[in-house]
Enzyme design. Structure first.
Site, PDB file in Angstrom:
ATOM      1  N   HIS A 130       0.873  -1.182   0.000  1.00 63.21           N
ATOM      2  CA  HIS A 130       0.000   0.000   0.000  1.00 63.21           C
ATOM      3  C   HIS A 130       0.914   1.238   0.000  1.00 63.21           C
ATOM      4  O   HIS A 130       2.013   1.194   0.556  1.00 63.21           O
ATOM      5  CB  HIS A 130      -0.826  -0.065   1.291  1.00 63.21           C
ATOM      6  CG  HIS A 130      -1.923   0.940   1.405  1.00 63.21           C
ATOM      7  ND1 HIS A 130      -1.701   2.256   1.735  1.00 63.21           N
ATOM      8  CD2 HIS A 130      -3.266   0.812   1.280  1.00 63.21           C
ATOM      9  CE1 HIS A 130      -2.866   2.887   1.799  1.00 63.21           C
ATOM     10  NE2 HIS A 130      -3.829   2.047   1.524  1.00 63.21           N
ATOM     11  N   ASP A 208       2.917  -4.690   7.911  1.00 64.12           N
ATOM     12  CA  ASP A 208       1.698  -3.905   7.771  1.00 64.12           C
ATOM     13  C   ASP A 208       0.533  -4.898   7.861  1.00 64.12           C
ATOM     14  O   ASP A 208       0.260  -5.627   6.906  1.00 64.12           O
ATOM     15  CB  ASP A 208       1.720  -3.175   6.423  1.00 64.12           C
ATOM     16  CG  ASP A 208       0.443  -2.395   6.178  1.00 64.12           C
ATOM     17  OD1 ASP A 208      -0.492  -2.480   7.006  1.00 64.12           O
ATOM     18  OD2 ASP A 208       0.373  -1.697   5.144  1.00 64.12           O
ATOM     19  N   GLN A 211      -4.606  -5.427   6.695  1.00 66.46           N
ATOM     20  CA  GLN A 211      -5.591  -6.344   6.088  1.00 66.46           C
ATOM     21  C   GLN A 211      -5.513  -7.736   6.701  1.00 66.46           C
ATOM     22  O   GLN A 211      -6.097  -8.678   6.167  1.00 66.46           O
ATOM     23  CB  GLN A 211      -5.333  -6.457   4.575  1.00 66.46           C
ATOM     24  CG  GLN A 211      -5.473  -5.164   3.817  1.00 66.46           C
ATOM     25  CD  GLN A 211      -6.908  -4.711   3.651  1.00 66.46           C
ATOM     26  OE1 GLN A 211      -7.854  -5.490   3.824  1.00 66.46           O
ATOM     27  NE2 GLN A 211      -7.098  -3.451   3.317  1.00 66.46           N
ATOM     28  N   LYS A 234     -10.672  -0.702   9.808  1.00 71.20           N
ATOM     29  CA  LYS A 234     -10.837  -1.901   8.987  1.00 71.20           C
ATOM     30  C   LYS A 234     -11.114  -3.138   9.838  1.00 71.20           C
ATOM     31  O   LYS A 234     -11.366  -4.207   9.307  1.00 71.20           O
ATOM     32  CB  LYS A 234      -9.597  -2.118   8.119  1.00 71.20           C
ATOM     33  CG  LYS A 234      -9.413  -1.011   7.084  1.00 71.20           C
ATOM     34  CD  LYS A 234      -8.204  -1.237   6.212  1.00 71.20           C
ATOM     35  CE  LYS A 234      -8.038  -0.056   5.257  1.00 71.20           C
ATOM     36  NZ  LYS A 234      -6.781  -0.143   4.496  1.00 71.20           N
ATOM     37  N   CYS A 372      -4.606   2.396  -3.796  1.00 68.78           N
ATOM     38  CA  CYS A 372      -3.392   2.905  -3.132  1.00 68.78           C
ATOM     39  C   CYS A 372      -2.222   1.955  -3.324  1.00 68.78           C
ATOM     40  O   CYS A 372      -1.409   1.766  -2.412  1.00 68.78           O
ATOM     41  CB  CYS A 372      -3.621   3.156  -1.639  1.00 68.78           C
ATOM     42  SG  CYS A 372      -4.919   4.327  -1.297  1.00 68.78           S
TER      43      CYS A 372
END
Ligand SMILES: *Cc1c(COP(=O)(O)O)cnc(C)c1O
Length: 414
Positions: A130, A208, A211, A234, A372
């Site tokens: 991202h 990261d 997700q 999220k 993104c």
């Protein structure tokens, strides 16, 4: 962990009933919300925790000696403990609240970057990051002269581990900053192996997890990663709150990111000293009620069980792949065997934005564009994709509505 749980043991209708917005209609059609990768909807537990804080017990934290401030501080710190337990961090001092995942990554780039990296050091990212995990490192490169290295992905969307090994070989890489799950492809990266490779090459590792945390159990001690970030909105929590996990010894050694109130131990015009963790990295009045909301979201998700959610979503992914295989002109981008229920696709001549706009008329919400992740779009030779991303409350009936709506796209574009 528990792969034997059958989807039918999972009461999706009861879960849906916890999310007030899911009974809304769009263009006279039932809402079919399949844009969870961009932001998830909020359960009543989160909405109530936040409005309850504003209605019944609100004050600034870490300051007042009066009841409301003490109670609000306790609620804020309870949220930190909920997140600590959720990630299985060793200590609450390792859980820093930030504004979102983007700010958490910038915190590491600025603080670790300016404080502990030097010109000639390298930072490795992947081709499927991202922008939030690309741009902070470019800013750091321009500021102090680090080298930015990129680990490529295969056509299916898997990380090329052999190339990653090559990028680590000369020992110049001091940090590997890689996604745990791709927001475009759904690919789950082999996190444990990446940690081992990075550490044996002398590099730290940041994941990261924006997700990942809502789709799979994450244990930062088992992973042995140095940093892990995710974003509140999220994971069924509010906007304005994100989390940086960092190993205590590393966070301790890092200089502050933002300066101001709450992060100091003492201030004179000559010299200031820093507060202990986690306060050192939480300058200014924090997102108090957002943290309380995040705590409620994590508690809600953990109460249902991330593994049960994962099993439900896996079932929907399998179903969706069968259903979408029957839609003409549709090509899925991102077919790694180990992936979450994120389905990016393109459809013949139809621009992804047109696809999203047409199916919106049927009440179906998907994201369209570059997500993104422009470098990944170039890698996959597409201008963009449409993306359906599945959450804990989605159903097979909603996948049917998606497929039927996509048939309409074909009837328009022929
Ligand atoms: C959404 C997302 C981010 C950024 O999250 P923000 O809440 O916008 O900071 C970073 N990385 C990934 C993989 C994401 O999906």
């Amino acid at each position: 962990m528990n792969d034997t749980i059958l989807p039918m043991e999972y009461d999706v209708e009861a879960i849906r009933a916890d999310f007030p917005i899911l009974s809304e209609a769009v263009h006279g059609k039932p809402l079919t919300y399949l844009d969870n990768g961009a932001s998830a909807q909020k359960p009543r537990a989160v909405i109530d925790a936040m409005s309850g804080a504003y209605e019944h017990c609100y004050a600034n934290v870490h300051r007042g000696a009066y009841h409301f401030s003490e109670q609000t501080t306790a609620a804020y710190e309870d949220a930190r403990e909920i997140v600590r337990a959720f990630l299985n961090a060793k200590s609450e001092r390792e859980v820093i609240f930030a504004k979102n995942a983007t700010e958490a990554i910038n915190l590491v780039a600025y603080s670790l970057g300016r404080g502990m990296l030097k010109s000639g050091d390298a930072v490795i990212v992947s081709e499927m990051e991202h922008h939030s995990n690309i741009v902070p490192w470019q800013l750091l490169r321009d500021m102090i002269g680090i080298e930015l290295r990129v680990a490529p992905v295969t056509d299916e969307g898997e990380l090329q581990m052999d190339v990653l090994a090559t990028l680590l070989e000369d020992g110049k890489a001091k940090l590997v900053a890689i996604t745990h799950v791709s927001n475009v492809l759904g690919t789950i990266t082999p996190a444990k192996r990446i940690v081992e490779m990075a550490h044996s090459a002398g590099a730290k590792i940041l994941f990261d997890g924006s997700q990942a945390v809502m789709h799979m159990t994450v244990d930062v001690q088992a992973l042995d990663c140095d940093f892990y970030v995710f974003t509140g909105h999220k994971i069924y929590g509010p906007t304005g709150i994100g989390v940086l996990y960092g190993k205590e010894a590393i966070l301790d050694a890092m200089p502050p990111f933002l300066g101001g109130g709450d992060m100091i131990s003492s201030v004179t015009f000559e010299k200031s000293t820093w507060a202990d963790l986690p306060a050192k990295f939480e300058a200014g009045t924090p997102p108090i009620v957002e943290a309380i909301g995040l705590g409620a979201a994590v508690k809600y998700l953990a109460g249902i069980g991330v593994d049960k959610v994962a099993a439900h979503e896996r079932d929907l992914l399998t179903y969706a792949m069968q259903r979408l295989a029957a839609v003409d002109n549709l090509r899925v981008i991102g077919t790694a065997p180990n992936k979450t229920a994120v389905i990016s696709f393109v459809m013949g001549e139809a621009h992804p934005h047109d696809v999203a706009t047409i199916i919106d008329q049927q009440g179906v919400c998907v994201r369209a564009g570059h997500h993104c992740a422009e470098p990944l779009m170039h890698r996959m030779n597409v201008v963009g994709t449409a993306r359906a991303s599945i959450g804990m409350y989605n159903t097979r009936a909603e996948i049917d509505r998606l497929a039927e709506a996509l048939d309409k796209v074909n009837s328009i574009f022929g």
